[in-house]
Design a protein around this motif. Sequence first.
Motif, PDB file in Angstrom:
ATOM      1  N   TYR A 126      40.902 -56.578  16.138  1.00  0.00           N
ATOM      2  CA  TYR A 126      40.213 -55.489  15.462  1.00  0.00           C
ATOM      3  C   TYR A 126      40.198 -54.268  16.364  1.00  0.00           C
ATOM      4  CZ  TYR A 126      38.178 -59.051  12.375  1.00  0.00           C
ATOM      5  OH  TYR A 126      37.980 -60.070  11.480  1.00  0.00           O
TER       6      TYR A 126
ATOM      7  N   GLY B  12      31.311 -53.261   7.330  1.00  0.00           N
ATOM      8  CA  GLY B  12      30.700 -51.960   7.113  1.00  0.00           C
ATOM      9  C   GLY B  12      30.693 -51.197   8.433  1.00  0.00           C
ATOM     10  N   ALA B  13      30.285 -49.933   8.377  1.00  0.00           N
ATOM     11  CA  ALA B  13      30.320 -49.082   9.572  1.00  0.00           C
ATOM     12  C   ALA B  13      29.220 -49.434  10.568  1.00  0.00           C
ATOM     13  CB  ALA B  13      30.226 -47.618   9.176  1.00  0.00           C
TER      14      ALA B  13
ATOM     15  N   ARG C 101      38.332 -51.590  26.309  1.00  0.00           N
ATOM     16  CA  ARG C 101      38.288 -50.177  25.925  1.00  0.00           C
ATOM     17  C   ARG C 101      39.536 -49.506  26.467  1.00  0.00           C
ATOM     18  NH1 ARG C 101      34.705 -47.284  23.528  1.00  0.00           N
ATOM     19  NH2 ARG C 101      33.084 -48.867  23.783  1.00  0.00           N
TER      20      ARG C 101
ATOM     21  N   PHE D  28      38.120 -49.030  21.073  1.00  0.00           N
ATOM     22  CA  PHE D  28      37.602 -50.297  21.591  1.00  0.00           C
ATOM     23  C   PHE D  28      38.273 -51.400  20.796  1.00  0.00           C
ATOM     24  CE2 PHE D  28      34.985 -52.926  23.940  1.00  0.00           C
ATOM     25  CZ  PHE D  28      33.995 -53.592  23.240  1.00  0.00           C
TER      26      PHE D  28
ATOM     27  N   LEU E  82      38.818 -55.392  19.929  1.00  0.00           N
ATOM     28  CA  LEU E  82      38.130 -56.676  19.953  1.00  0.00           C
ATOM     29  C   LEU E  82      39.043 -57.771  19.410  1.00  0.00           C
ATOM     30  CD1 LEU E  82      34.722 -55.422  18.630  1.00  0.00           C
ATOM     31  CD2 LEU E  82      34.977 -56.736  20.726  1.00  0.00           C
TER      32      LEU E  82
ATOM     33  N   ALA F 106      30.561 -57.192  22.601  1.00  0.00           N
ATOM     34  CA  ALA F 106      31.110 -57.871  21.434  1.00  0.00           C
ATOM     35  C   ALA F 106      30.017 -58.123  20.398  1.00  0.00           C
ATOM     36  CB  ALA F 106      31.724 -59.206  21.860  1.00  0.00           C
TER      37      ALA F 106
ATOM     38  N   LYS G  13      38.664 -55.029  31.018  1.00  0.00           N
ATOM     39  CA  LYS G  13      37.594 -54.472  30.196  1.00  0.00           C
ATOM     40  C   LYS G  13      37.871 -52.998  29.894  1.00  0.00           C
ATOM     41  CE  LYS G  13      32.583 -54.394  29.703  1.00  0.00           C
ATOM     42  NZ  LYS G  13      32.658 -54.997  28.364  1.00  0.00           N
TER      43      LYS G  13
ATOM     44  N   GLY H  22      33.285 -49.049  11.196  1.00  0.00           N
ATOM     45  CA  GLY H  22      33.249 -50.492  11.331  1.00  0.00           C
ATOM     46  C   GLY H  22      34.509 -51.006  11.994  1.00  0.00           C
ATOM     47  N   LEU H  23      34.531 -52.304  12.266  1.00  0.00           N
ATOM     48  CA  LEU H  23      35.726 -52.923  12.815  1.00  0.00           C
ATOM     49  C   LEU H  23      36.820 -52.927  11.746  1.00  0.00           C
ATOM     50  CD1 LEU H  23      33.357 -54.073  14.615  1.00  0.00           C
ATOM     51  CD2 LEU H  23      34.781 -56.093  14.904  1.00  0.00           C
TER      52      LEU H  23
ATOM     53  N   PHE I 192      33.788 -63.513  18.879  1.00  0.00           N
ATOM     54  CA  PHE I 192      34.438 -62.346  19.458  1.00  0.00           C
ATOM     55  C   PHE I 192      34.520 -62.412  20.975  1.00  0.00           C
ATOM     56  CE2 PHE I 192      35.075 -59.480  15.914  1.00  0.00           C
ATOM     57  CZ  PHE I 192      34.270 -60.048  14.938  1.00  0.00           C
ATOM     58  N   GLY I 193      35.606 -61.845  21.505  1.00  0.00           N
ATOM     59  CA  GLY I 193      35.721 -61.638  22.930  1.00  0.00           C
ATOM     60  C   GLY I 193      34.936 -60.396  23.340  1.00  0.00           C
ATOM     61  N   PRO I 194      34.873 -60.099  24.654  1.00  0.00           N
ATOM     62  CA  PRO I 194      34.064 -58.992  25.158  1.00  0.00           C
ATOM     63  C   PRO I 194      34.662 -57.614  24.887  1.00  0.00           C
ATOM     64  CG  PRO I 194      35.204 -60.066  26.951  1.00  0.00           C
ATOM     65  CD  PRO I 194      35.457 -60.893  25.740  1.00  0.00           C
TER      66      PRO I 194
ATOM     67  N   LEU J 164      40.702 -54.413  10.815  1.00  0.00           N
ATOM     68  CA  LEU J 164      41.610 -55.499  11.155  1.00  0.00           C
ATOM     69  C   LEU J 164      43.021 -54.974  11.389  1.00  0.00           C
ATOM     70  CD1 LEU J 164      41.910 -58.616  11.404  1.00  0.00           C
ATOM     71  CD2 LEU J 164      42.456 -58.630   8.959  1.00  0.00           C
TER      72      LEU J 164
ATOM     73  N   GLN K 282      37.779 -50.748  16.915  1.00  0.00           N
ATOM     74  CA  GLN K 282      36.501 -50.121  16.575  1.00  0.00           C
ATOM     75  C   GLN K 282      36.473 -48.706  17.128  1.00  0.00           C
ATOM     76  OE1 GLN K 282      32.894 -51.971  18.165  1.00  0.00           O
ATOM     77  NE2 GLN K 282      31.808 -51.514  16.256  1.00  0.00           N
TER      78      GLN K 282
END
Lengths: 108, 110
Positions: B35, A99-100, B106, B88, B90, A42, B9, B42-43, B101-103, B45, B37
């Motif tokens: 989110y 951002g990435a 995947r 992934f 989140l 995280a 996980k 990037g993350l 954030f949580g862990p 939403l 990823q």
Amino acid sequence: GQNIDQPTEMTATEGAIVQINCTYQTSGFNGLFWYQQHAGEAPTFLSYNVLDGLEEKGRFSSFLSRSKGYSYLLLKELQMKDSASYLCAVLSFYKLSFGAGTTVTVRA
Amino acid sequence: DGGITQSPKYLFRKEGQNVTLSCEQNLNHDAMYWYRQDPGQGLRLIYYSQIVNDFQKGDIAEGYSVSREKKESFPLTVTSAQKNPTAFYLCASSISDEQFFGPGTRLTVL
């Protein structure tokens, strides 16, 4: 919409300094975050800038210029454990846009 | 200890199946977020909720659904309508500006 740019990768030597730049164009601005993320984990909070200027926290510092849409994260006295991805994120109307990420590799 | 938990996980599902990812927090935070990823990105939403029984679409809500029946819980369902669900995921929560954030989970769709 939101547009947040940061370099993809940076490499530095242990003990050195690295500066990660972030430029943004957003509709509305409430603040800018920097997060650190190790692979598969995280993101963890590093810094939060709301006003212009430099915020220092130990080995890490973050700078913000709202008029230029620009921020940087400065990592000093690099350690091997600093090898990670660094995420720039802008808060706007209760939502974070990321951002990435910049992958920093620290070499011995 | 206070925190955010996501389970499992790692999650594997067959294409065409719906799957629900759990997110629980005991931080007494009002707002929660999901989110996604992907490598090199990037993350992004998916959904967010600022209060119980209310939630809003984020930037990439298509193919996902959420509920917020309890303050502590914000489960995300990845439906068969989501074209590229492998990612992934989140979950985060906040009471002010900072998000915790949580862990992560995947998800791999085979």
